[in-house]
Write a protein that holds these residues in place. Structure first.
Motif, PDB file in Angstrom:
ATOM      1  N   GLY A  92       0.854  -1.181   0.000  1.00  0.00           N
ATOM      2  CA  GLY A  92       0.000   0.000   0.000  1.00  0.00           C
ATOM      3  C   GLY A  92       0.886   1.225   0.000  1.00  0.00           C
ATOM      4  N   VAL A  93       0.400   2.320  -0.588  1.00  0.00           N
ATOM      5  CA  VAL A  93       1.217   3.527  -0.712  1.00  0.00           C
ATOM      6  C   VAL A  93       0.476   4.723  -0.121  1.00  0.00           C
ATOM      7  CG1 VAL A  93       2.504   5.050  -2.257  1.00  0.00           C
ATOM      8  CG2 VAL A  93       2.193   2.630  -2.854  1.00  0.00           C
ATOM      9  N   LEU A  94       1.030   5.275   0.948  1.00  0.00           N
ATOM     10  CA  LEU A  94       0.554   6.547   1.481  1.00  0.00           C
ATOM     11  C   LEU A  94       1.388   7.637   0.812  1.00  0.00           C
ATOM     12  CD1 LEU A  94      -1.346   7.755   3.798  1.00  0.00           C
ATOM     13  CD2 LEU A  94       0.820   8.151   4.970  1.00  0.00           C
ATOM     14  N   ALA A  95       0.797   8.308  -0.154  1.00  0.00           N
ATOM     15  CA  ALA A  95       1.504   9.335  -0.915  1.00  0.00           C
ATOM     16  C   ALA A  95       1.042  10.712  -0.460  1.00  0.00           C
ATOM     17  CB  ALA A  95       1.233   9.164  -2.410  1.00  0.00           C
ATOM     18  N   VAL A  96       1.950  11.678  -0.463  1.00  0.00           N
ATOM     19  CA  VAL A  96       1.618  13.042  -0.041  1.00  0.00           C
ATOM     20  C   VAL A  96       2.045  14.004  -1.141  1.00  0.00           C
ATOM     21  CG1 VAL A  96       1.936  14.826   1.712  1.00  0.00           C
ATOM     22  CG2 VAL A  96       1.929  12.415   2.388  1.00  0.00           C
ATOM     23  N   THR A  97       1.085  14.786  -1.634  1.00  0.00           N
ATOM     24  CA  THR A  97       1.373  15.760  -2.682  1.00  0.00           C
ATOM     25  C   THR A  97       2.103  16.968  -2.104  1.00  0.00           C
ATOM     26  OG1 THR A  97      -0.682  16.993  -2.388  1.00  0.00           O
ATOM     27  CG2 THR A  97      -0.768  15.054  -3.850  1.00  0.00           C
ATOM     28  N   ASP A  98       2.587  17.832  -2.987  1.00  0.00           N
ATOM     29  CA  ASP A  98       3.253  19.053  -2.544  1.00  0.00           C
ATOM     30  C   ASP A  98       2.292  19.967  -1.776  1.00  0.00           C
ATOM     31  OD1 ASP A  98       5.551  18.176  -3.727  1.00  0.00           O
ATOM     32  OD2 ASP A  98       5.360  19.427  -5.523  1.00  0.00           O
ATOM     33  N   GLU A  99       0.989  19.796  -2.010  1.00  0.00           N
ATOM     34  CA  GLU A  99      -0.013  20.588  -1.307  1.00  0.00           C
ATOM     35  C   GLU A  99      -0.378  19.976   0.052  1.00  0.00           C
ATOM     36  OE1 GLU A  99       0.396  21.417  -5.271  1.00  0.00           O
ATOM     37  OE2 GLU A  99      -0.473  19.512  -4.567  1.00  0.00           O
ATOM     38  N   GLY A 100       0.223  18.831   0.365  1.00  0.00           N
ATOM     39  CA  GLY A 100      -0.031  18.213   1.659  1.00  0.00           C
ATOM     40  C   GLY A 100      -1.274  17.348   1.709  1.00  0.00           C
TER      41      GLY A 100
END
Length: 201
Positions: free
Chosen positions: A60-68
């Motif tokens: 599973g992937v918890l991804a975080v964008t530059d906008e948080g």
């Protein structure tokens, strides 16, 4: 309250049962099911059905964008007849595909992102009462958009929704997010995301 343990926990101490015959009764792309006989000094022989995962860990992937914000994928799940919100996740296509490679592929296919940085931050056993399935969770940052791909007949073109960690945490608490890997990922991130970020620095 005492903090002393009755016994130091040792997960690898001798088993209380002895495995006998094992026969595969179901074979599929993601897992097999074995019928296994065991013998116990207390009750004698008994049988259990054991799900054996193929090709290594689920990821599973918890991804975080530059906008948080964190991308969650809307998926329709046939066994429960309901829609869920899940972090991008999936299985290896072969024994040679490593968990990190699976994580990169699923983030691209399901959420439409490539990650500049990705690190594993958690690994757990899904249902130890009847399966050997493990899930490895990855934390991804430095995201850039890419082309998404169709996922399957149940949800051929799922919608991706973006939430802050605080919002996702509240959705876990109120029962909106119920998928186990997503719940664990959000709670782990809520408790210790700084340590993961330090590891990637």
């Amino acid at each position: 309250m005492s903090t002393d343990n009755y016994r130091t926990f040792d997960p690898w101490r001798p088993a209380p049962v002895r495995e006998g015959a094992r026969k595969q009764i179901v074979e599929s792309h993601y897992f097999n099911v074995d019928r296994v006989s065991f013998e116990s000094p207390g009750i004698g022989q008994f049988e259990r059905y054991v799900l054996q995962e193929n090709n290594g860990d689920t990821v599973g992937v918890l991804a975080v964008t530059d906008e948080g914000t964190i991308p969650f994928v809307e998926q329709y799940r046939v066994p429960t007849h309901r829609w869920t919100l899940e972090i991008p996740a999936g299985h290896a296509n072969s024994h040679s595909e490593r968990p990190l490679d699976v994580a990169k592929r699923k983030l691209r296919e399901e959420a439409g992102f490539e990650a500049g940085r990705m690190a594993q931050f958690c690994r757990f056993v899904n249902t130890p009462s009847f399966s050997n399935q493990h899930t490895a969770l990855f934390y991804a940052t430095g995201l850039t958009p890419t082309v998404r791909e169709p996922m399957g007949p149940e949800t051929p073109r799922p919608r991706v929704r973006f939430y802050t960690l605080d919002d996702a945490y509240q959705m876990v608490i109120n029962g909106t997010i119920i998928d186990a890997k997503s719940v664990i990922a959000v709670l782990q991130a809520r408790c210790g995301i700084k340590a993961v970020e330090d590891d990637q620095a």
